[in-house]
Scaffold this motif. Sequence first.
Motif, PDB file in Angstrom:
ATOM      1  N   GLY A 184      81.776 -33.678 -20.548  1.00  0.00           N
ATOM      2  CA  GLY A 184      81.703 -32.267 -21.092  1.00  0.00           C
ATOM      3  C   GLY A 184      80.216 -32.063 -22.039  1.00  0.00           C
ATOM      4  N   GLU A 185      79.597 -33.248 -22.174  1.00  0.00           N
ATOM      5  CA  GLU A 185      78.248 -33.084 -22.932  1.00  0.00           C
ATOM      6  C   GLU A 185      77.104 -33.498 -22.232  1.00  0.00           C
ATOM      7  OE1 GLU A 185      78.318 -35.085 -26.597  1.00  0.00           O
ATOM      8  OE2 GLU A 185      80.256 -34.276 -27.228  1.00  0.00           O
ATOM      9  N   LYS A 186      76.189 -32.505 -22.062  1.00  0.00           N
ATOM     10  CA  LYS A 186      74.859 -32.776 -21.013  1.00  0.00           C
ATOM     11  C   LYS A 186      73.969 -34.238 -21.801  1.00  0.00           C
ATOM     12  CE  LYS A 186      74.504 -28.332 -19.050  1.00  0.00           C
ATOM     13  NZ  LYS A 186      73.359 -27.303 -18.678  1.00  0.00           N
ATOM     14  N   ALA A 187      74.037 -33.888 -23.143  1.00  0.00           N
ATOM     15  CA  ALA A 187      73.332 -35.139 -23.830  1.00  0.00           C
ATOM     16  C   ALA A 187      73.983 -36.443 -23.642  1.00  0.00           C
ATOM     17  CB  ALA A 187      73.050 -34.768 -25.215  1.00  0.00           C
ATOM     18  N   TYR A 188      73.097 -37.583 -23.289  1.00  0.00           N
ATOM     19  CA  TYR A 188      73.636 -38.840 -23.393  1.00  0.00           C
ATOM     20  C   TYR A 188      72.834 -39.541 -24.158  1.00  0.00           C
ATOM     21  CZ  TYR A 188      70.701 -39.704 -19.050  1.00  0.00           C
ATOM     22  OH  TYR A 188      69.414 -39.769 -18.514  1.00  0.00           O
ATOM     23  N   GLY A 189      73.358 -40.745 -24.516  1.00  0.00           N
ATOM     24  CA  GLY A 189      72.321 -41.990 -25.018  1.00  0.00           C
ATOM     25  C   GLY A 189      71.996 -42.875 -24.547  1.00  0.00           C
ATOM     26  N   TYR A 190      70.605 -42.983 -24.625  1.00  0.00           N
ATOM     27  CA  TYR A 190      69.921 -44.257 -23.955  1.00  0.00           C
ATOM     28  C   TYR A 190      69.451 -45.171 -25.111  1.00  0.00           C
ATOM     29  CZ  TYR A 190      66.156 -46.708 -21.582  1.00  0.00           C
ATOM     30  OH  TYR A 190      65.310 -47.857 -21.319  1.00  0.00           O
ATOM     31  N   ASN A 191      70.066 -46.086 -25.273  1.00  0.00           N
ATOM     32  CA  ASN A 191      69.845 -47.075 -26.351  1.00  0.00           C
ATOM     33  C   ASN A 191      69.958 -46.171 -27.743  1.00  0.00           C
ATOM     34  OD1 ASN A 191      69.614 -49.413 -24.750  1.00  0.00           O
ATOM     35  ND2 ASN A 191      67.426 -49.449 -24.903  1.00  0.00           N
ATOM     36  N   LYS A 192      68.698 -46.040 -28.325  1.00  0.00           N
ATOM     37  CA  LYS A 192      68.719 -45.444 -29.483  1.00  0.00           C
ATOM     38  C   LYS A 192      68.056 -43.890 -29.514  1.00  0.00           C
ATOM     39  CE  LYS A 192      68.520 -49.052 -32.816  1.00  0.00           C
ATOM     40  NZ  LYS A 192      67.858 -49.807 -33.953  1.00  0.00           N
ATOM     41  N   ALA A 193      67.998 -43.473 -28.217  1.00  0.00           N
ATOM     42  CA  ALA A 193      67.364 -42.010 -27.620  1.00  0.00           C
ATOM     43  C   ALA A 193      68.409 -41.232 -26.991  1.00  0.00           C
ATOM     44  CB  ALA A 193      66.177 -42.304 -26.964  1.00  0.00           C
ATOM     45  N   LEU A 194      68.113 -40.182 -26.984  1.00  0.00           N
ATOM     46  CA  LEU A 194      69.052 -38.948 -26.401  1.00  0.00           C
ATOM     47  C   LEU A 194      68.287 -38.630 -25.101  1.00  0.00           C
ATOM     48  CD1 LEU A 194      70.442 -36.783 -29.208  1.00  0.00           C
ATOM     49  CD2 LEU A 194      71.711 -38.684 -27.770  1.00  0.00           C
ATOM     50  N   ARG A 195      68.871 -38.226 -23.859  1.00  0.00           N
ATOM     51  CA  ARG A 195      68.553 -37.791 -22.932  1.00  0.00           C
ATOM     52  C   ARG A 195      69.419 -36.761 -22.344  1.00  0.00           C
ATOM     53  NH1 ARG A 195      65.925 -42.989 -19.368  1.00  0.00           N
ATOM     54  NH2 ARG A 195      64.467 -43.573 -20.875  1.00  0.00           N
ATOM     55  N   GLN A 196      69.102 -35.906 -21.301  1.00  0.00           N
ATOM     56  CA  GLN A 196      70.026 -34.756 -20.859  1.00  0.00           C
ATOM     57  C   GLN A 196      70.287 -34.955 -19.213  1.00  0.00           C
ATOM     58  OE1 GLN A 196      70.449 -32.818 -23.849  1.00  0.00           O
ATOM     59  NE2 GLN A 196      70.916 -31.232 -22.565  1.00  0.00           N
ATOM     60  N   PHE A 197      71.451 -34.592 -19.090  1.00  0.00           N
ATOM     61  CA  PHE A 197      72.197 -34.355 -17.695  1.00  0.00           C
ATOM     62  C   PHE A 197      71.822 -32.708 -17.368  1.00  0.00           C
ATOM     63  CE2 PHE A 197      74.906 -37.743 -18.418  1.00  0.00           C
ATOM     64  CZ  PHE A 197      74.685 -38.814 -17.538  1.00  0.00           C
ATOM     65  N   GLU A 198      71.833 -32.469 -16.011  1.00  0.00           N
ATOM     66  CA  GLU A 198      71.378 -31.118 -15.684  1.00  0.00           C
ATOM     67  C   GLU A 198      73.008 -30.498 -15.648  1.00  0.00           C
ATOM     68  OE1 GLU A 198      69.159 -29.143 -14.605  1.00  0.00           O
ATOM     69  OE2 GLU A 198      67.586 -30.696 -15.248  1.00  0.00           O
ATOM     70  N   VAL A 199      73.866 -31.346 -15.202  1.00  0.00           N
ATOM     71  CA  VAL A 199      75.347 -31.099 -15.397  1.00  0.00           C
ATOM     72  C   VAL A 199      76.129 -31.765 -15.989  1.00  0.00           C
ATOM     73  CG1 VAL A 199      77.513 -30.332 -14.100  1.00  0.00           C
ATOM     74  CG2 VAL A 199      75.264 -29.635 -13.247  1.00  0.00           C
ATOM     75  N   ALA A 200      77.131 -31.576 -17.074  1.00  0.00           N
ATOM     76  CA  ALA A 200      77.668 -32.290 -17.796  1.00  0.00           C
ATOM     77  C   ALA A 200      78.622 -33.300 -17.254  1.00  0.00           C
ATOM     78  CB  ALA A 200      78.537 -31.586 -19.078  1.00  0.00           C
ATOM     79  N   PRO A 201      78.905 -34.422 -17.509  1.00  0.00           N
ATOM     80  CA  PRO A 201      79.877 -35.396 -16.870  1.00  0.00           C
ATOM     81  C   PRO A 201      81.185 -34.917 -16.749  1.00  0.00           C
ATOM     82  CG  PRO A 201      78.228 -36.750 -18.203  1.00  0.00           C
ATOM     83  CD  PRO A 201      77.770 -35.121 -18.359  1.00  0.00           C
ATOM     84  N   ALA A 202      82.021 -34.764 -16.111  1.00  0.00           N
ATOM     85  CA  ALA A 202      83.443 -34.374 -15.859  1.00  0.00           C
ATOM     86  C   ALA A 202      84.435 -35.210 -15.321  1.00  0.00           C
ATOM     87  CB  ALA A 202      83.477 -32.926 -15.088  1.00  0.00           C
ATOM     88  N   LEU A 203      85.464 -35.020 -15.899  1.00  0.00           N
ATOM     89  CA  LEU A 203      86.939 -35.850 -15.033  1.00  0.00           C
ATOM     90  C   LEU A 203      87.252 -34.959 -13.944  1.00  0.00           C
ATOM     91  CD1 LEU A 203      88.399 -38.172 -15.818  1.00  0.00           C
ATOM     92  CD2 LEU A 203      90.214 -36.883 -17.059  1.00  0.00           C
ATOM     93  N   LEU A 204      86.756 -35.338 -12.874  1.00  0.00           N
ATOM     94  CA  LEU A 204      86.928 -34.589 -11.737  1.00  0.00           C
ATOM     95  C   LEU A 204      88.345 -35.053 -10.884  1.00  0.00           C
ATOM     96  CD1 LEU A 204      83.413 -33.684 -10.313  1.00  0.00           C
ATOM     97  CD2 LEU A 204      85.055 -32.364 -12.006  1.00  0.00           C
ATOM     98  N   GLU A 205      88.532 -36.158 -11.125  1.00  0.00           N
ATOM     99  CA  GLU A 205      89.809 -36.939 -10.452  1.00  0.00           C
ATOM    100  C   GLU A 205      90.642 -37.706 -11.752  1.00  0.00           C
ATOM    101  OE1 GLU A 205      89.271 -38.994  -7.054  1.00  0.00           O
ATOM    102  OE2 GLU A 205      88.442 -37.419  -5.904  1.00  0.00           O
ATOM    103  N   PRO A 206      91.669 -37.898 -11.698  1.00  0.00           N
ATOM    104  CA  PRO A 206      92.373 -38.562 -12.647  1.00  0.00           C
ATOM    105  C   PRO A 206      91.913 -39.923 -13.028  1.00  0.00           C
ATOM    106  CG  PRO A 206      93.994 -37.702 -11.184  1.00  0.00           C
ATOM    107  CD  PRO A 206      92.703 -37.447 -10.470  1.00  0.00           C
ATOM    108  N   SER A 207      91.310 -40.230 -14.232  1.00  0.00           N
ATOM    109  CA  SER A 207      90.754 -41.610 -14.577  1.00  0.00           C
ATOM    110  C   SER A 207      89.298 -41.843 -14.001  1.00  0.00           C
ATOM    111  CB  SER A 207      91.592 -42.807 -14.426  1.00  0.00           C
ATOM    112  OG  SER A 207      92.843 -42.808 -14.836  1.00  0.00           O
ATOM    113  N   LYS A 208      88.849 -40.770 -13.352  1.00  0.00           N
ATOM    114  CA  LYS A 208      87.312 -40.954 -12.794  1.00  0.00           C
ATOM    115  C   LYS A 208      86.545 -40.081 -13.395  1.00  0.00           C
ATOM    116  CE  LYS A 208      87.168 -42.012  -8.193  1.00  0.00           C
ATOM    117  NZ  LYS A 208      87.192 -41.781  -6.811  1.00  0.00           N
ATOM    118  N   THR A 209      85.384 -40.283 -14.243  1.00  0.00           N
ATOM    119  CA  THR A 209      84.382 -39.600 -14.557  1.00  0.00           C
ATOM    120  C   THR A 209      83.153 -39.624 -13.639  1.00  0.00           C
ATOM    121  OG1 THR A 209      84.836 -40.280 -16.891  1.00  0.00           O
ATOM    122  CG2 THR A 209      82.542 -39.274 -16.442  1.00  0.00           C
TER     123      THR A 209
END
Length: 316
Positions: free
Chosen positions: A279-304
Amino acid sequence: MKMTKVVPFAMSALLLGSVAIAPTASANGGEAVVTNATQQDEQSPQVQPIFIKVAGTVENVEERDNATYYTTKDGENTNVFVVNKDTLIFDNTGKEVKLQKGDKVTAYTYANKPMLMIYPPQYNPEVIIVESQEMGSVTVDFFNEDLVNTDNSLKLNVGEETVVQSQLGKEVSVKDLAEQHLLVFYTITTRSIPAQTPPTKVIVLDAVAEEQGEVAEETEEASSNSAVQDIIKNDFYDINGTTMVPLRLIAEELGFKVESTGTGAIVSKGAVSYTITRGEKAYGYNKALRQFEVAPALLEPSKTYVPVEFFEELMQ
């Protein structure tokens, strides 16, 4: 809704990256010959060559791309030897020489070394031997713990007068010759089986061992990439034009560790770590922040699921 959408070409090409492996038989004048499976069953077992051996006379020399290209002819066969600073060049007595037009030469190239599939064939040999008028023989092969080569035709009896060297300039002694790829210079042999010789010079081809490791790694990587491509073809969603693929399945196939956080996952390998939250486009890379175009999502049970472009980053 799951769709059978083709992965974008650039990403597909990246994930399908593979290594062209040189055949163990020369297509144009090489002596390394491999029979087919039926022939091997009907005849005695064939010893697979460690090196491709190609001979010819130097007819043309061209300097380009930080290397020298030597075009050779052997009857109707034409081959090109690409020589750089790491190529070992000796005459048949073990003296270092410089290649010239008119030289009769034999090149030894590691059989599983990647090579361009073009005509005339191009080889990047480890060793080139120039034929001289002086007496001397050369063998380039793998020698076992008893210092016998792969086809049991030659055994080395290394004495105090034998010069022992390393291709990479390391300090080596007689005990370091066992189970190594060796360049061997000698003049006399016994008539026994295997023939035995007190070599005049032996060079450990330790750079070859490093290349073997690189080839194995590249082949393993190509196999992994093919498995990743299969996952993407069979398990993805399209969200507003972005291909979403399963995070854990692909990351683990690429050798990453995936730990669930309850709302996402931590993906890590060595000193590299990614923190991903659904649900968040921002994600951590070590101590930095990067951005997804589309936020990660739980589209199937237990699968991101995450954008497929994320794995291009993981593969860098």
